[in-house]
Design a protein around this motif. Structure first.
Motif, PDB file in Angstrom:
ATOM      1  N   GLY A  65     -25.910   3.622 -42.198  1.00 27.81           N
ATOM      2  CA  GLY A  65     -27.322   3.947 -42.313  1.00 27.81           C
ATOM      3  C   GLY A  65     -27.929   4.011 -40.928  1.00 27.81           C
ATOM      4  N   VAL A  66     -29.249   4.104 -40.862  1.00 28.81           N
ATOM      5  CA  VAL A  66     -29.910   4.206 -39.569  1.00 28.81           C
ATOM      6  C   VAL A  66     -30.676   2.920 -39.285  1.00 28.81           C
ATOM      7  N   LEU A  67     -30.330   2.269 -38.186  1.00 33.64           N
ATOM      8  CA  LEU A  67     -30.962   1.025 -37.736  1.00 33.64           C
ATOM      9  C   LEU A  67     -31.259   1.278 -36.251  1.00 33.64           C
ATOM     10  N   LYS A  68     -32.345   2.014 -36.017  1.00 36.42           N
ATOM     11  CA  LYS A  68     -32.657   2.561 -34.679  1.00 36.42           C
ATOM     12  C   LYS A  68     -31.624   3.628 -34.331  1.00 36.42           C
ATOM     13  N   ASN A  69     -30.336   3.325 -34.504  1.00 34.36           N
ATOM     14  CA  ASN A  69     -29.276   4.298 -34.283  1.00 34.36           C
ATOM     15  C   ASN A  69     -28.424   4.338 -35.559  1.00 34.36           C
ATOM     16  N   VAL A  70     -27.441   5.208 -35.584  1.00 32.64           N
ATOM     17  CA  VAL A  70     -26.538   5.260 -36.740  1.00 32.64           C
ATOM     18  C   VAL A  70     -25.530   4.114 -36.607  1.00 32.64           C
ATOM     19  N   VAL A  71     -25.509   3.232 -37.573  1.00 34.13           N
ATOM     20  CA  VAL A  71     -24.578   2.104 -37.541  1.00 34.13           C
ATOM     21  C   VAL A  71     -23.861   1.961 -38.878  1.00 34.13           C
ATOM     22  N   SER A  72     -22.699   1.325 -38.821  1.00 29.08           N
ATOM     23  CA  SER A  72     -21.979   0.995 -40.039  1.00 29.08           C
ATOM     24  C   SER A  72     -22.439  -0.370 -40.514  1.00 29.08           C
ATOM     25  N   PHE A  73     -22.372  -0.595 -41.813  1.00 32.83           N
ATOM     26  CA  PHE A  73     -22.723  -1.917 -42.341  1.00 32.83           C
ATOM     27  C   PHE A  73     -21.930  -2.189 -43.599  1.00 32.83           C
ATOM     28  N   SER A  74     -22.048  -3.409 -44.094  1.00 30.20           N
ATOM     29  CA  SER A  74     -21.439  -3.768 -45.367  1.00 30.20           C
ATOM     30  C   SER A  74     -22.186  -4.959 -45.924  1.00 30.20           C
ATOM     31  N   ASP A  75     -22.426  -4.952 -47.225  1.00 34.11           N
ATOM     32  CA  ASP A  75     -23.104  -6.090 -47.854  1.00 34.11           C
ATOM     33  C   ASP A  75     -22.106  -6.967 -48.604  1.00 34.11           C
TER      34      ASP A  75
ATOM     35  N   SER B 256     -26.712  11.901 -38.001  1.00 32.14           N
ATOM     36  CA  SER B 256     -25.322  11.505 -37.796  1.00 32.14           C
ATOM     37  C   SER B 256     -24.386  12.679 -38.025  1.00 32.14           C
ATOM     38  N   GLU B 257     -23.269  12.682 -37.307  1.00 29.86           N
ATOM     39  CA  GLU B 257     -22.263  13.715 -37.552  1.00 29.86           C
ATOM     40  C   GLU B 257     -21.516  13.443 -38.856  1.00 29.86           C
ATOM     41  N   TYR B 258     -21.532  12.180 -39.287  1.00 28.70           N
ATOM     42  CA  TYR B 258     -20.686  11.783 -40.413  1.00 28.70           C
ATOM     43  C   TYR B 258     -20.843  12.654 -41.669  1.00 28.70           C
ATOM     44  N   PRO B 259     -22.085  12.911 -42.134  1.00 29.09           N
ATOM     45  CA  PRO B 259     -22.208  13.722 -43.359  1.00 29.09           C
ATOM     46  C   PRO B 259     -21.759  15.179 -43.210  1.00 29.09           C
ATOM     47  N   ILE B 260     -21.625  15.676 -41.984  1.00 32.09           N
ATOM     48  CA  ILE B 260     -21.136  17.051 -41.811  1.00 32.09           C
ATOM     49  C   ILE B 260     -19.681  17.139 -42.263  1.00 32.09           C
ATOM     50  N   GLY B 261     -18.968  16.005 -42.103  1.00 35.12           N
ATOM     51  CA  GLY B 261     -17.573  15.962 -42.563  1.00 35.12           C
ATOM     52  C   GLY B 261     -16.562  16.157 -41.447  1.00 35.12           C
ATOM     53  N   THR B 262     -17.050  16.306 -40.210  1.00 37.34           N
ATOM     54  CA  THR B 262     -16.130  16.582 -39.101  1.00 37.34           C
ATOM     55  C   THR B 262     -15.637  15.307 -38.405  1.00 37.34           C
ATOM     56  N   CYS B 263     -16.021  14.130 -38.924  1.00 35.92           N
ATOM     57  CA  CYS B 263     -15.526  12.889 -38.317  1.00 35.92           C
ATOM     58  C   CYS B 263     -14.205  12.462 -38.954  1.00 35.92           C
ATOM     59  N   GLY B 264     -13.831  13.112 -40.021  1.00 36.70           N
ATOM     60  CA  GLY B 264     -12.583  12.767 -40.691  1.00 36.70           C
ATOM     61  C   GLY B 264     -12.601  11.314 -41.137  1.00 36.70           C
ATOM     62  N   LYS B 265     -11.558  10.565 -40.776  1.00 39.98           N
ATOM     63  CA  LYS B 265     -11.493   9.161 -41.191  1.00 39.98           C
ATOM     64  C   LYS B 265     -12.088   8.220 -40.153  1.00 39.98           C
ATOM     65  N   THR B 266     -12.649   8.810 -39.106  1.00 44.09           N
ATOM     66  CA  THR B 266     -13.257   7.987 -38.059  1.00 44.09           C
ATOM     67  C   THR B 266     -14.505   7.298 -38.616  1.00 44.09           C
ATOM     68  N   ASP B 267     -14.670   6.034 -38.261  1.00 44.83           N
ATOM     69  CA  ASP B 267     -15.821   5.284 -38.761  1.00 44.83           C
ATOM     70  C   ASP B 267     -17.139   5.860 -38.228  1.00 44.83           C
ATOM     71  N   PRO B 268     -18.208   5.849 -39.070  1.00 44.47           N
ATOM     72  CA  PRO B 268     -19.497   6.411 -38.633  1.00 44.47           C
ATOM     73  C   PRO B 268     -20.032   5.768 -37.354  1.00 44.47           C
ATOM     74  N   GLU B 269     -19.657   4.499 -37.094  1.00 48.43           N
ATOM     75  CA  GLU B 269     -20.168   3.822 -35.894  1.00 48.43           C
ATOM     76  C   GLU B 269     -19.330   4.114 -34.647  1.00 48.43           C
ATOM     77  N   ASN B 270     -18.115   4.618 -34.837  1.00 50.97           N
ATOM     78  CA  ASN B 270     -17.242   4.953 -33.712  1.00 50.97           C
ATOM     79  C   ASN B 270     -17.948   5.972 -32.806  1.00 50.97           C
ATOM     80  N   PRO B 271     -17.948   5.756 -31.490  1.00 61.92           N
ATOM     81  CA  PRO B 271     -18.696   6.686 -30.619  1.00 61.92           C
ATOM     82  C   PRO B 271     -18.214   8.138 -30.680  1.00 61.92           C
ATOM     83  N   THR B 272     -16.973   8.362 -31.131  1.00 59.45           N
ATOM     84  CA  THR B 272     -16.508   9.753 -31.222  1.00 59.45           C
ATOM     85  C   THR B 272     -17.067  10.464 -32.455  1.00 59.45           C
ATOM     86  N   CYS B 273     -17.677   9.713 -33.370  1.00 62.93           N
ATOM     87  CA  CYS B 273     -18.404  10.313 -34.499  1.00 62.93           C
ATOM     88  C   CYS B 273     -19.866  10.334 -34.044  1.00 62.93           C
TER      89      CYS B 273
END
Lengths: 201, 201
Positions: free
Chosen positions: A58-68, B103-120
């Motif tokens: 989600g977005v927390l100032k920037n795009v970050v991963s999270f888990s609940d 985020s680039e993530y929903p475009i689908g071009t990050c593949g299996k890379t985590d949304p928080e990874n700087p390459t995504c």
């Protein structure tokens, strides 16, 4: 009399079968809920918890991963794995006020509905972004929650000093239907029982 | 001498064929770029423009839809279709400071890379959210930009008084590789030529 017993027996058997059939039907519906359905829009707490548990970023100032929580064990509190090399964590240590915004759209359950359409839900959790004590039980839960949904985090470089943060929720803004934001207290959100829905996430 | 000419001719033909082959190769690569490739991470302006043009929604305090132009004609400025019934637009009329995160993530071009990874990649455009004069040429462009990517907007209820807003960009924060945010000025972003990449979005 010789006839009545068989009649009683068969109607008893009939009712018994109906009950079993109903139970089967229920478990099928329940089974469908496990993988497909989203809660009814009027059940704000259920919907909010589903939205947060189904999303992994989600977005927390920037795009970050999270888990609940690990799949099926979401507790509603978003945990993050952040490095102070990134401004999000660096800023949080100075000013904890933060909000996490999550959309239903990437889950895929909005179909062709536009992301801005109120029936395609969105939630903003506002509160304080806090560092979780590395040796606490909570940090242990948070790491298992994060690593279950973000396997590559385990291998992120140690030198970057990733730390567990959590959002201490103070306010919830949920839109999941027409008619404006849903009234939903933090208490209702946190104490909503996921298993009531039969949803395994 | 009778030999030299054929040699010259064939080497000339050879070079000519190489040039044609290179042109063909280029157009194939170009063709592939049309639908698949993303710009190189070190081309910050191209990457930022691609990220914004490929996405159709982001977070601007809340989850909102946007468009920077009809497909293939993205100009980099995000336009929104908002109603003051929603706090995003209502707040903007009081305090224009806003930022749009995508985020680039929903475009689908990050593949299996985590949304928080700087390459995504992720981008935050910070600036002022301004109402666009309904009768201006710009509003006309914005409506065609929005309706092309969000067809249902045309049918949104008139009574809700949806209006065109734009984000006047003042600052850009782009992460699309290791090594921290990419230096990228608003000018570089706005004047990057999409057609140079041969990308039709």
């Amino acid at each position: 009399m010789t006839r009545k017993f068989p009649i009683f027996k068969s109607s008893f058997l009939f009712s018994y079968l109906i009950i079993i059939l109903l139970q089967l039907l229920y478990s099928v519906v329940d089974g469908r809920l496990l993988s497909l359905s989203k809660p009814q829009p009027n059940d704000a707490a259920a919907y909010a918890r589903w939205l947060v548990s189904q999303n992994s970023w989600g977005v927390l100032k920037n795009v970050v991963s999270f888990s609940d929580g690990p799949p099926g064990k979401g507790a509603g509190v978003p945990y993050f794995y952040l490095t102070t090399l990134d401004p999000t964590a660096a800023n949080a240590l100075k000013d904890q006020r933060s909000s996490l915004t999550v959309s239903e759209y990437p889950i895929g359950t909005c179909g062709k509905t536009d992301p801005e359409n109120p029936t395609c839900a969105k939630i903003t959790l506002t509160g304080k972004l806090k560092l979780v004590d590395v040796d606490s039980k909570e940090a242990e839960f948070a790491r298992s929650a994060l690593f279950a949904k973000h396997p590559e985090m385990k291998d992120w470089p140690e030198s970057h000093n990733f730390q567990v943060f959590k959002l201490e929720i103070e306010d919830i803004f949920l839109i999941n239907w027409f008619g404006g934001p849903k009234p939903l207290t933090v208490n209702q959100y946190l104490h909503w029982k996921m298993h009531k829905m039969g949803i395994s996430l």
